[in-house]
Design an enzyme around this catalytic site. Structure first.
Site, PDB file in Angstrom:
ATOM      1  N   ASP A 147       2.039  10.984   3.613  1.00 14.91           N
ATOM      2  CA  ASP A 147       1.430   9.938   2.768  1.00 14.91           C
ATOM      3  C   ASP A 147       1.933   9.979   1.321  1.00 14.91           C
ATOM      4  OD1 ASP A 147      -0.099   9.217   4.969  1.00 14.91           O
ATOM      5  OD2 ASP A 147      -1.759  10.530   4.415  1.00 14.91           O
ATOM      6  N   HIS A 181      -1.936   3.246   4.869  1.00 18.21           N
ATOM      7  CA  HIS A 181      -2.867   4.354   4.674  1.00 18.21           C
ATOM      8  C   HIS A 181      -4.127   3.816   3.990  1.00 18.21           C
ATOM      9  CE1 HIS A 181      -4.125   8.486   4.070  1.00 18.21           C
ATOM     10  NE2 HIS A 181      -4.449   8.161   2.833  1.00 18.21           N
ATOM     11  N   SER A 196      -3.013   1.194   1.047  1.00 19.17           N
ATOM     12  CA  SER A 196      -1.644   1.212   0.520  1.00 19.17           C
ATOM     13  C   SER A 196      -0.642   1.126   1.666  1.00 19.17           C
ATOM     14  CB  SER A 196      -1.356   2.525  -0.216  1.00 19.17           C
ATOM     15  OG  SER A 196      -2.354   2.822  -1.165  1.00 19.17           O
ATOM     16  N   ASN A 219       4.404   2.858   6.387  1.00 14.47           N
ATOM     17  CA  ASN A 219       3.120   3.300   6.929  1.00 14.47           C
ATOM     18  C   ASN A 219       2.008   2.608   6.142  1.00 14.47           C
ATOM     19  OD1 ASN A 219       1.203   4.878   8.398  1.00 14.47           O
ATOM     20  ND2 ASN A 219       1.040   6.262   6.633  1.00 14.47           N
TER      21      ASN A 219
HETATM   22  C1  GRF Z   1      -5.943   2.147   9.650  1.00 15.34           C
HETATM   23  O1  GRF Z   1      -7.092   2.221   8.869  1.00 15.34           O
HETATM   24  C2  GRF Z   1      -4.763   2.683   8.904  1.00 15.34           C
HETATM   25  O2  GRF Z   1      -4.866   2.604   7.523  1.00 15.34           O
HETATM   26  C3  GRF Z   1      -4.730   4.131   9.288  1.00 15.34           C
HETATM   27  O3  GRF Z   1      -5.171   4.162  10.613  1.00 15.34           O
HETATM   28  C4  GRF Z   1      -6.001   3.047  10.878  1.00 15.34           C
HETATM   29  C5  GRF Z   1      -5.459   2.380  12.097  1.00 15.34           C
HETATM   30  O4  GRF Z   1      -6.361   1.482  12.664  1.00 15.34           O
HETATM   31  N1  GRF Z   1      -3.406   4.676   9.088  1.00 15.34           N
HETATM   32  P1  GRF Z   1      -5.864   0.475  13.794  1.00 15.34           P
HETATM   33  O5  GRF Z   1      -5.391   1.296  14.977  1.00 15.34           O
HETATM   34  O6  GRF Z   1      -4.764  -0.351  13.203  1.00 15.34           O
HETATM   35  O7  GRF Z   1      -7.054  -0.356  14.137  1.00 15.34           O
END
Ligand code: GRF
Length: 315
Positions: A145, A109, A136, A107
């Site tokens: 997370d 984050h 991260s 994932n």
């Molecule tokens: C990203 O900032 C990611 O870190 C978080 O959700 C957002 C997703 O944005 N988990 P996108 O859909 O990839 O533009």
């Protein structure tokens, strides 16, 4: 063979796009075989479809969590994916789903974990007067997370940054971090040195085990005596990395090969008492491989060592 990845999104899918464009580089060790979403209107689905990537969407509305996760899981397996990359997938996952992809689901984050798990990460960083934010990539475990961090990039917070201006820069960092971290992660799982090191740890944990080199292969035995495990790396240019362990004989060997001919094979020159288990398919279950090694150790261990274990088992 490139590692097959399913990407799960809920929205814009810009991180998915970063993964997808990086995958077009010939040297990229992964390919995206599916982009799936719980939101049929997710913008990212259009990007993927236009790039010729299969897409799948089923809304979670009206389904309970386990049922929705099961539908997603089936689609991922159907696509032949070996890894799952969550990229803005706004669903809490069921423990069953997490367990099925244990060690193979990543994932991204938008914070420097373990700081700021959950939502509103940029707002919290600015309010706390932090001077750096960041992003991260981590392995997904049952806690939100919380899994082991595989990579991070720090992003300096500018005086006057708003949640939006900071989020924009963190995203740029994300587009660098995710493809690189995912590539390193999947490459590790086919890297002979990494795979040999994993086997070494498990083999040398057996009682009185030692390691020698035999015909160029790392080989594990008991006190310089009988051997219970070999690591075969590109042996006779077969381009495989595999673990060789003792089995009961030709019947077990045939049964294993029959059950999964890609994974199990009859190792040349070793005969019927051994089986080759491919380690380079990208989906190793190291607990299971540890059991193979322990079983093999037991098959060759002298009575004086096994007697103690038999006794222990009786109680
Ligand atoms: C990203 O900032 C990611 O870190 C978080 O959700 C957002 C997703 O944005 N988990 P996108 O859909 O990839 O533009």
């Amino acid at each position: 063979m490139k590692a097959r990845i399913a990407v799960l999104i809920s929205g814009a899918g810009t991180n998915m796009a970063a993964l997808l464009y990086a995958a077009k580089l010939p040297s990229c060790p992964y390919e995206i075989v599916l982009v799936a979403s719980n939101n049929p209107d997710a913008e990212g689905l259009k990007i993927a479809a236009t790039e010729g990537i299969p897409t799948f969407a089923v809304s979670h509305i009206g389904l309970d969590r386990a049922a929705h996760d099961a539908v997603m899981h089936d689609a991922i397996v159907e696509a032949g994916a070996v890894y799952v990359a969550l990229a803005g997938y706004m669903r809490i996952l069921s423990t069953e789903f997490v367990a099925k992809w244990d060690g193979r689901m990543l994932n991204i984050h938008p914070s420097l974990l373990p700081k700021y798990k959950g939502l509103h990460t940029h707002q919290r960083a600015i309010q706390a007067k932090d001077t750096v934010a960041g992003t991260s990539v981590h392995l997904v475990t049952a806690e939100l997370d919380d899994g082991p961090v595989l990579g991070q990039i720090e992003v300096a917070i500018l005086p006057g940054d708003t949640t939006d201006t900071l989020a924009d820069r963190v995203k740029m960092a994300e587009y660098q971090l995710y493809p690189k971290t995912l590539a390193d992660f999947v490459a590790r799982n086919t890297n002979p040195e990494y795979l040999t090191a994993q086997v070494r740890t498990l083999a040398l944990a057996q009682p009185e085990a030692d390691e020698v080199l035999s015909h160029g292969m790392p080989c594990f035995g008991i006190n310089g005596g009988k051997k219970f495990a070999y690591v075969s790396v590109d042996h006779h240019k077969d381009s495989k990395t595999a673990l060789l362990v003792k089995i009961s004989g030709v019947e077990e060997q045939a049964m294993l090969i029959d059950s999964d001919a890609e994974r199990y094979y009859r190792p040349a020159y070793f005969g019927d008492g051994w089986v080759g288990i491919r380690l380079d398919l990208g989906d190793n279950d190291w607990d299971h491989i540890g059991e193979w090694i322990a079983k093999s150790w037991r098959a060759v261990a002298p009575k004086k060592l096994t007697r103690l274990m038999d006794l222990a088992e009786e109680f």
